[in-house]
Structures are given as C-alpha cells and as structure tokens.
Write a protein that holds these residues in place. Structure first.
Motif, PDB file in Angstrom:
ATOM      1  N   ALA A 105       0.736  -1.209   0.284  1.00 38.26           N
ATOM      2  CA  ALA A 105       0.154   0.112   0.045  1.00 38.26           C
ATOM      3  C   ALA A 105       1.020   1.233   0.005  1.00 38.26           C
ATOM      4  O   ALA A 105       0.516   2.152  -0.899  1.00 38.26           O
ATOM      5  CB  ALA A 105      -0.957  -0.130   1.148  1.00 38.26           C
ATOM      6  N   ASP A 126      -5.859   6.030  -8.327  1.00 33.99           N
ATOM      7  CA  ASP A 126      -6.488   5.504  -7.454  1.00 33.99           C
ATOM      8  C   ASP A 126      -6.956   3.949  -7.512  1.00 33.99           C
ATOM      9  O   ASP A 126      -7.073   2.937  -6.601  1.00 33.99           O
ATOM     10  CB  ASP A 126      -7.845   6.168  -6.949  1.00 33.99           C
ATOM     11  N   GLU A 127      -7.358   3.701  -8.868  1.00 35.70           N
ATOM     12  CA  GLU A 127      -7.663   2.176  -9.219  1.00 35.70           C
ATOM     13  C   GLU A 127      -6.317   1.520  -9.204  1.00 35.70           C
ATOM     14  O   GLU A 127      -6.349   0.143  -8.911  1.00 35.70           O
ATOM     15  CB  GLU A 127      -8.370   2.226 -10.734  1.00 35.70           C
ATOM     16  N   ALA A 130      -5.552   0.700  -5.824  1.00 37.52           N
ATOM     17  CA  ALA A 130      -6.489  -0.412  -5.025  1.00 37.52           C
ATOM     18  C   ALA A 130      -6.131  -1.833  -5.830  1.00 37.52           C
ATOM     19  O   ALA A 130      -6.012  -2.830  -4.843  1.00 37.52           O
ATOM     20  CB  ALA A 130      -7.698  -0.099  -5.544  1.00 37.52           C
ATOM     21  N   LEU A 181      -8.102  -0.144   1.534  1.00 36.07           N
ATOM     22  CA  LEU A 181      -8.874   0.134   0.539  1.00 36.07           C
ATOM     23  C   LEU A 181      -9.883   1.494   0.989  1.00 36.07           C
ATOM     24  O   LEU A 181     -10.508   2.051   0.170  1.00 36.07           O
ATOM     25  CB  LEU A 181      -9.768  -0.891  -0.202  1.00 36.07           C
ATOM     26  N   TYR A 316     -14.426  -2.834  -9.039  1.00 38.71           N
ATOM     27  CA  TYR A 316     -13.976  -1.816 -10.020  1.00 38.71           C
ATOM     28  C   TYR A 316     -14.505  -2.238 -11.392  1.00 38.71           C
ATOM     29  O   TYR A 316     -14.462  -1.150 -11.986  1.00 38.71           O
ATOM     30  CB  TYR A 316     -12.699  -1.528  -9.950  1.00 38.71           C
ATOM     31  N   ALA A 322      -7.528  -1.166 -11.534  1.00 42.60           N
ATOM     32  CA  ALA A 322      -7.441  -2.057 -10.632  1.00 42.60           C
ATOM     33  C   ALA A 322      -7.409  -3.568 -11.004  1.00 42.60           C
ATOM     34  O   ALA A 322      -6.415  -4.026 -10.625  1.00 42.60           O
ATOM     35  CB  ALA A 322      -8.638  -2.214  -9.490  1.00 42.60           C
TER      36      ALA A 322
END
Length: 368
Positions: A105, A126-127, A130, A181, A316, A322
């Motif tokens: 992460a 962001d994806e 994730a 997440l 997603y 993602a």
C-alpha cells in the motif's frame, strides 16, 4: 560457507541441457505468448472462458502438472514438521499479514501519488493503487508449491505453511483489504476463494497421497522418488505452457498500454524483491534450514492472483485500472520468482543443513 556454484548444482541434480537453460525457455515462452495472443486472440478468449468461479481450468490443469511431483513427497503427518520448526511458520505468517499488505500500500501510494502523478490522472491512479493493494493482501496458494519444488524445499513444511496461511486468509483478507482500501463493506468472492483452495491444494494433494501410498506399497520410498524424478520434465513443460497462456491472455494490453504496464510493474517489482529480501534475510538470521527458509520467503513474495483479480473485477469492473494492476502482477510473477529461485539455489550455503534428508530426492533446478 560459500554458496554452491552453478557447476556444483548441476552435478548434484544431474539436469539435462533443457532444464539448465530454463530462463531462456521462459523468455521464449513469454514472447510466444504475446505473439500468439496477437495472432490468434480468439483462441485465447475461448480458453479464458473455461472458468469455474473465475479460476481458469486450463491454467489449473497446468499448475497440477507443476505441483503434482511435490505432492508425491508429502507425508500424512506433515504438521509435525511445523511443530518441530515453528520459526519458519511464524516468519511466513508475520510477513504475509503484518508486513506485505502495508508495504505494498505504501509503495503504491508513493509511486502513483508522487512519482507518476504528472502522467496518470488521479482517478486512474486510485484504481491502480487499489489493484496493487489487493495483490499485497493475497499471499500465494498454488504457485508456491512450484517455487518450493524448484528450490528442493520441504514438501511437508510447504504444505503446512500453505494450509495454515489459507485458513488465516479466510478471516483476514476482507478486514485488511477493506482497511487499506477504505471500503467497509468489501465483498469477498467466496466461490473463487473456496474453488482455488480446492483446485490448487486439495485435489493435487489427494492425488499425490493416493499415488504415494500405492507406490510405497509396491516399491517403497525409492519408487516414489523415481516416479517424481520422471515427472520433472512434465512439471517444467507445465510451467512454460502456463507462461504462454498468461502472456497470451494479456497480449493486447501489453502492446496497447506498455507505459501503464511499466509504471505498475515498477512498484510491484520493488515490493517483490523487497519482501523476499526481508523474508530471506530473517530466515538466515533465524538459522532456518534451507528447505524451510526458501519456501518461507517465497510464499510471501508470490501472490494469490486469482483472488486479487476476482475482487478487483467485482469492485471496480473488468476494464478498470484495478483489474489491470492485478493482471500486471500476474505477468511479472513468473519471471520474478524464477530469478529468486536462481538466487536461492546459489545461496543455499548460507543456511544450515536441510531439515530432512534430500539425498534421494530429485534436485532443485538452478535457473540461469
């Protein structure tokens, strides 16, 4: 004690020319997969559709070919190995659940919030973050048997590590993934999780135990070792065909989005080599036997990509960043893990003698 040389390893294992150049064959398999994926995409689409709970059946069969020889070596009382060598298990579980998810992460955030921020829109970043988090929270279930076999790891101990890890996975995956997440109602695809464990662990284990029992009754332990040795070429062929399929499935993505694939691959590579270094270094400090140390380090490095891909798609969407990030994790896994297998085999002398006699067992594959 100095690490064994390539010549020493070859002498110990009696490998043929084909196996000695495994890295070359894997490279050619990658190129063949990309080429075939572009030339005959319809064939790969049909193969990709052969799924049960998002687990591809063709890939499952190939993985069976890879791990079946190791399952032949498993003894019914394998949990006794864990009782006698608990440090290896504690190391595996600590890295898998207390280190790996959070370092992944952190790396994903650093690279896509800062390093690549000028090149990737925030929503896409962001994806990608994730997807990488989902990989980090999904330690390996199936392929670790392959990496353990290639380093001549303890079959009994590896099975115990994977089994206990899978049990924890059932309870820990959703809370940790949801925390990282920021999703409180994360839905785990239980069908994929259960099917993967059954297909990649239970079925080949049952087949291996049945075959082992039959061979011991007729020819003793030597018959098991001889049969496993004869199956070694089949295991390597299964690995190469798996590489062809994985890269064939994603050939168009690799060609159409090479920059994005590369950007995702960079933090994943750092994570993979970093986690292995932590695990392998800790195993050396704990003076674990090599046949426990190598699998203990590799189980955290490798990923349960079926689960990660399934969760990414469910959360997603199939065409999301993602999903792409989890797929890139699949693509880099085999080359990365083979390089770590090669390193482990060359540094075997760093560790104490193995926890079990390996004189009669088929040797490890020194990847060059």
């Amino acid at each position: 004690m100095s690490a064994p040389t390539t010549t020493d390893l070859r002498a110990d294992t009696g490998l043929g020319g084909f196996e000695r150049f495994l890295t070359l064959w894997v490279t050619l398999a990658i190129l063949a997969g990309i080429g075939l994926g572009l030339l005959v995409p319809g064939v790969f689409e049909q193969i990709a559709d052969l799924e049960v709970a998002q687990v591809n059946l063709v890939v499952a069969v190939l993985i069976w070919l890879m791990i079946y020889p190791m399952m032949l070596k498993v003894e019914p009382d394998c949990l006794s190995d864990v009782r006698h060598q608990p440090k290896g298990l504690f190391l595996t579980l600590g890295i898998n659940w207390l280190v790996k998810p959070f370092t992944m992460a952190a790396l994903a955030y650093v690279f896509f919030r800062y390093v690549f921020s000028e090149f990737v829109p925030t929503a896409e970043a962001d994806e990608y973050i994730a997807g990488m988090i989902l990989l980090g929270v999904a330690p390996c279930t199936a392929m670790v048997f392959v990496w353990s076999q290639l380093t001549n790891g303890s079959a009994n101990y590896t099975l115990a590590q994977v089994s206990i890890n899978d049990l924890i996975l059932v309870f820990a995956f959703a809370p940790i993934a949801g925390l990282l997440l920021g999703v409180t109602d994360l839905t785990v695809p239980w069908a994929t999780l259960v099917a993967s464990v059954a297909i990649f662990v239970v079925v080949p284990l049952a087949a291996g135990l049945f075959t082992r029992s039959s061979l011991i009754r007729t020819g003793g332990p030597a018959a098991v070792d001889g049969f496993a040795a004869r199956l070694k070429p089949t295991s390597i062929i299964g690995l190469l065909l798996t590489v062809v399929l994985l890269f064939g499935f994603q050939a168009e993505t690799i060609i159409d989005q090479p920059a994005r694939v590369l950007m995702i691959a960079i933090p994943l590579l750092i994570q993979s080599y970093g986690i292995f270094a932590i695990g392998y270094g800790a195993a050396r400090s704990l003076r674990l036997p090599f046949d426990i140390a190598a699998p203990a380090a590799m189980i955290g490095t490798s990923n349960f990509f079926e689960l990660a891909v399934a969760v990414a798609i469910s959360l997603y969407g199939l065409g999301s960043g993602a999903a792409l990030a989890t797929v890139v994790g699949v693509l880099i896994e085999v080359p990365v893990m083979l390089s770590l297998v090669a390193f482990a085999n060359r540094t075997k002398g760093w560790f104490p003698a193995s926890s079990e006699s390996t004189d009669a067992r088929p040797g490890a594959v020194p990847v060059e």
